[in-house]
Design a protein around this motif. Structure first.
Motif, PDB file in Angstrom:
ATOM      1  N   HIS A 208       0.907  -1.223  -0.018  1.00 55.16           N
ATOM      2  CA  HIS A 208      -0.008  -0.179   0.016  1.00 55.16           C
ATOM      3  C   HIS A 208       0.814   1.256  -0.101  1.00 55.16           C
ATOM      4  CE1 HIS A 208      -3.034  -2.987   0.908  1.00 55.16           C
ATOM      5  NE2 HIS A 208      -2.398  -3.169   2.100  1.00 55.16           N
ATOM      6  N   GLY A 209       1.833   1.150  -0.956  1.00 48.59           N
ATOM      7  CA  GLY A 209       2.828   2.372  -0.992  1.00 48.59           C
ATOM      8  C   GLY A 209       2.119   3.872  -1.083  1.00 48.59           C
ATOM      9  N   ARG A 210       0.960   3.820  -1.774  1.00 51.51           N
ATOM     10  CA  ARG A 210       0.424   5.065  -1.976  1.00 51.51           C
ATOM     11  C   ARG A 210       0.038   5.554  -0.711  1.00 51.51           C
ATOM     12  NH1 ARG A 210       0.018   7.299  -6.927  1.00 51.51           N
ATOM     13  NH2 ARG A 210       0.501   5.536  -8.433  1.00 51.51           N
ATOM     14  N   SER A 211      -0.647   4.729   0.187  1.00 57.64           N
ATOM     15  CA  SER A 211      -1.068   5.515   1.530  1.00 57.64           C
ATOM     16  C   SER A 211      -0.089   5.578   2.393  1.00 57.64           C
ATOM     17  CB  SER A 211      -2.005   4.287   2.128  1.00 57.64           C
ATOM     18  OG  SER A 211      -1.353   3.026   2.516  1.00 57.64           O
ATOM     19  N   ALA A 212       1.187   5.254   2.371  1.00 56.52           N
ATOM     20  CA  ALA A 212       2.050   5.605   3.292  1.00 56.52           C
ATOM     21  C   ALA A 212       2.834   7.055   2.997  1.00 56.52           C
ATOM     22  CB  ALA A 212       3.370   4.611   3.092  1.00 56.52           C
ATOM     23  N   SER A 213       2.176   7.784   3.719  1.00 59.41           N
ATOM     24  CA  SER A 213       2.628   9.246   3.367  1.00 59.41           C
ATOM     25  C   SER A 213       3.599  10.076   4.364  1.00 59.41           C
ATOM     26  CB  SER A 213       1.425  10.074   3.858  1.00 59.41           C
ATOM     27  OG  SER A 213       0.889  10.055   5.315  1.00 59.41           O
ATOM     28  N   SER A 214       4.059   9.324   5.564  1.00 63.12           N
ATOM     29  CA  SER A 214       5.191   9.874   6.113  1.00 63.12           C
ATOM     30  C   SER A 214       6.585   9.618   5.630  1.00 63.12           C
ATOM     31  CB  SER A 214       5.106   9.411   7.486  1.00 63.12           C
ATOM     32  OG  SER A 214       5.039   8.129   7.855  1.00 63.12           O
ATOM     33  N   TRP A 215       7.380  10.680   5.676  1.00 62.30           N
ATOM     34  CA  TRP A 215       8.756  10.214   5.419  1.00 62.30           C
ATOM     35  C   TRP A 215       9.626  10.035   6.405  1.00 62.30           C
ATOM     36  CZ3 TRP A 215      10.507  10.843   0.405  1.00 62.30           C
ATOM     37  CH2 TRP A 215      12.041  11.226   0.188  1.00 62.30           C
ATOM     38  N   THR A 216      10.170   8.801   6.459  1.00 62.66           N
ATOM     39  CA  THR A 216      10.679   8.160   7.568  1.00 62.66           C
ATOM     40  C   THR A 216      12.378   8.339   7.608  1.00 62.66           C
ATOM     41  OG1 THR A 216      11.330   6.161   6.477  1.00 62.66           O
ATOM     42  CG2 THR A 216       9.188   6.058   7.755  1.00 62.66           C
ATOM     43  N   ASN A 217      13.104   8.127   8.614  1.00 66.63           N
ATOM     44  CA  ASN A 217      14.631   8.351   8.622  1.00 66.63           C
ATOM     45  C   ASN A 217      14.894   7.491   7.563  1.00 66.63           C
ATOM     46  OD1 ASN A 217      14.325  10.116  10.760  1.00 66.63           O
ATOM     47  ND2 ASN A 217      14.727   8.741  12.415  1.00 66.63           N
ATOM     48  N   ALA A 218      14.559   6.322   7.239  1.00 61.74           N
ATOM     49  CA  ALA A 218      15.233   5.431   6.382  1.00 61.74           C
ATOM     50  C   ALA A 218      14.943   6.011   5.056  1.00 61.74           C
ATOM     51  CB  ALA A 218      14.782   4.092   6.330  1.00 61.74           C
ATOM     52  N   ASP A 219      13.742   6.595   4.740  1.00 60.71           N
ATOM     53  CA  ASP A 219      13.709   7.421   3.414  1.00 60.71           C
ATOM     54  C   ASP A 219      14.561   8.475   3.351  1.00 60.71           C
ATOM     55  OD1 ASP A 219      11.279   5.607   2.801  1.00 60.71           O
ATOM     56  OD2 ASP A 219       9.973   7.005   3.639  1.00 60.71           O
ATOM     57  N   GLU A 220      14.992   9.321   4.242  1.00 59.70           N
ATOM     58  CA  GLU A 220      15.755  10.304   4.161  1.00 59.70           C
ATOM     59  C   GLU A 220      17.060   9.745   4.092  1.00 59.70           C
ATOM     60  OE1 GLU A 220      17.206  13.995   4.070  1.00 59.70           O
ATOM     61  OE2 GLU A 220      15.126  13.384   4.260  1.00 59.70           O
ATOM     62  N   ARG A 221      17.560   8.740   4.766  1.00 57.60           N
ATOM     63  CA  ARG A 221      18.965   8.102   4.572  1.00 57.60           C
ATOM     64  C   ARG A 221      19.006   7.919   2.834  1.00 57.60           C
ATOM     65  NH1 ARG A 221      18.215   6.089   9.586  1.00 57.60           N
ATOM     66  NH2 ARG A 221      17.537   4.130   8.626  1.00 57.60           N
TER      67      ARG A 221
END
Length: 113
Positions: A50-63
């Motif tokens: 459900h990638g489209r529903s994941a709206s928050s940018w995580t620390n892993a995403d930032e890395r």
């Protein structure tokens, strides 16, 4: 000796060229950031259900985003380095031009006194 009006015109041209170089460098930086963001979002959508529903940018995403920025900047390092060196040369030339102008003004004031 260069006339004051000619000096101002020449300085304006130099400053315009410097601004254009800075703008070009900014365009490249924005392109890299935008591409890295798209790559991160694409990767995030592949990893998570459900990638489209994941709206928050995580620390892993930032890395991951920072990793992509570094990779993309490395891929364009020749262009970035060339523009950075050009910008440094332009800044030096403008500073020297201004310093010479101040020195000639002081010299003119002394000889005219």
């Amino acid at each position: 000796m260069i006339k004051p009006l000619d000096r101002r015109l020449l300085l304006a041209r130099m400053e315009t060229a410097q601004a254009e170089t800075q703008r070009h460098l900014g365009v490249i930086e924005r392109q890299i950031a935008a591409r890295a963001e798209r790559m991160t979002i694409t990767d995030r959508a592949k990893r998570r259900p459900h990638g489209r529903s994941a709206s928050s940018w995580t620390n892993a995403d930032e890395r991951l985003f920072q990793q992509y920025v570094a990779e993309l900047a490395l891929a364009r390092h020749g262009e970035i380095d060339a523009l950075t060196l050009k910008l440094d040369r332009q800044e030096t030339a403008i500073a020297e031009f201004r310093a010479r102008g101040r020195a000639s003004q002081r010299g003119g004031e002394r000889s005219g006194a």
